[in-house]
Design an enzyme around this catalytic site. Structure first.
Site, mmCIF file in Angstrom:
data_model
loop_
_atom_site.group_PDB
_atom_site.id
_atom_site.type_symbol
_atom_site.label_atom_id
_atom_site.label_comp_id
_atom_site.label_asym_id
_atom_site.label_seq_id
_atom_site.Cartn_x
_atom_site.Cartn_y
_atom_site.Cartn_z
ATOM 1 N N CYS A 62 0.834 -1.201 0.000
ATOM 2 C CA CYS A 62 0.000 0.000 0.000
ATOM 3 C C CYS A 62 0.869 1.251 0.000
ATOM 4 O O CYS A 62 1.867 1.334 0.727
ATOM 5 C CB CYS A 62 -0.926 0.004 1.213
ATOM 6 S SG CYS A 62 -2.025 1.447 1.279
ATOM 7 N N CYS A 140 -19.099 -6.394 2.780
ATOM 8 C CA CYS A 140 -18.415 -5.150 3.115
ATOM 9 C C CYS A 140 -17.038 -5.175 2.469
ATOM 10 O O CYS A 140 -16.397 -6.235 2.424
ATOM 11 C CB CYS A 140 -18.297 -5.003 4.634
ATOM 12 S SG CYS A 140 -17.416 -3.504 5.188
#
Length: 338
Positions: A62, A140
């Site tokens: 990330c 989700c």
């Protein structure tokens, strides 16, 4: 005789909590605070606990520099976390089926992205959402920053909720993250809400913030209209190799206090006892449930960190006389009109 007349009536849903009011809640004696939170909880919720399963569908690499996160590329040399390719759709859905068979009613999928890019990988996530919803589970995802058209595409796929935590207060945020602003986080949440998808948004305690910051985080969340449907409360897991590896463990009573205040200021939200639970005793977890927590992450792993044993979780819920929430068929827009 009414012991506590000021809270005997159903607690109103407010969006105007002040910093001072929330700090005053934090300052209450712990048992008084828990008592107030339990009263609010009983007005709005039953005795069920939602089991949510969490899977990292794309781990590491990330571009964000979040100080707590082992998935950050900025910390990869010291954490040893490598960038992994994204799971394929069928692999994810097979894991969702296992989670469902184990009692989970919500399946959460996380990708270590700074922001969503249109293309093959995002299209695969959309297919994952469709597949999880077809199983009858809530779906989700947490994918980083979203654009409006991407939020709409997820909504059309049936997404139940989008997780995008604020992490901490606006005042302390710059001590934790420098690659994304607080306003950018709020903007993504606005895109999600505009698309008609539920919001899952909370934070982390134990990162060096003060009680003021914990109150400020809850104030920001409580100002949202409507409140986030899910509010995860995380205790820092001080992963070796991250800038926060030396932080002391979070005191269990601090978690109880954070959950209790969250329950009072956001009465209808599902408050999720999240990361750090594996370090808590059964008694401490029971106190969190008494304070208003009514959801846990269920399964052996939370993205990259360990979680509690699933059988032990089921046994604790049973010992406390609570019930596991059954899977309920509903669409992604349920409750937003109420």
């Amino acid at each position: 005789m009414t012991i506590n007349p000021q809270i005997s009536a159903k607690a109103p849903i407010r969006h105007d909590w002040t910093q001072e009011e929330i700090e005053a809640l934090f300052a209450l004696p712990l048992l008084e605070l828990v008592h107030r939170a339990q009263n609010v909880h009983r007005h709005y919720h039953d005795d069920t606990i939602q089991l949510a399963s969490l899977l990292s569908i794309k781990t590491g690499g990330c571009a964000e520099d979040c100080g707590y996160c082992p998935q950050s590329a900025h910390h990869a040399k010291t954490t040893g976390q490598v960038k992994e390719t994204m799971f394929d759709v069928e692999d994810v859905l097979s894991r969702a089926r296992i989670a469902k068979d184990s009692g989970a009613s919500r399946f959460c999928m996380g990708a270590a992205w700074r922001s969503v890019r249109d293309g093959k990988e995002f299209d695969s996530v959309v297919d994952m959402v469709k597949g999880v919803r077809a199983l009858g589970m809530e779906a989700c995802v947490t994918l980083g920053m979203l654009q409006p058209h991407q939020a709409q595409k997820l909504a059309e796929a049936g997404l139940t909720a989008y997780n995008h935590n604020l992490d901490t207060s606006p005042e302390f945020y710059g001590e934790i993250v420098s690659t994304r602003t607080y306003e950018e986080r709020l903007e993504t949440l606005r895109h999600v809400r505009a698309a008609g998808v539920e919001i899952c948004c909370g934070g982390i305690i134990g990162m060096g913030e003060k009680e003021y910051d914990r109150a400020s985080l809850l104030r920001v969340l409580s100002e949202m209209t409507p409140h986030p449907e899910s509010v995860p409360v995380n205790a820092l897991v001080a992963v070796r190799g991250t800038p926060m590896e030396g932080k002391a463990p979070v005191d269990a009573f601090d978690m109880v206090r954070m959950i209790a205040v969250a329950r009072i200021v956001m009465p209808t939200s599902r408050v999720r006892l999240s990361a750090g639970r594996s370090e808590m005793s059964a008694e401490a977890q029971a106190l969190c449930f008494m304070a208003g927590a009514n959801s846990i992450f269920y399964g052996e792993k939370l993205l990259t960190t360990a979680n509690n044993d699933a059988e032990a979780d089921r046994a604790l819920i049973d010992r406390l006389g609570l019930k596991v929430q059954e899977i309920q068929e509903r669409n992604a827009h349920y409750g937003l009109e109420h």
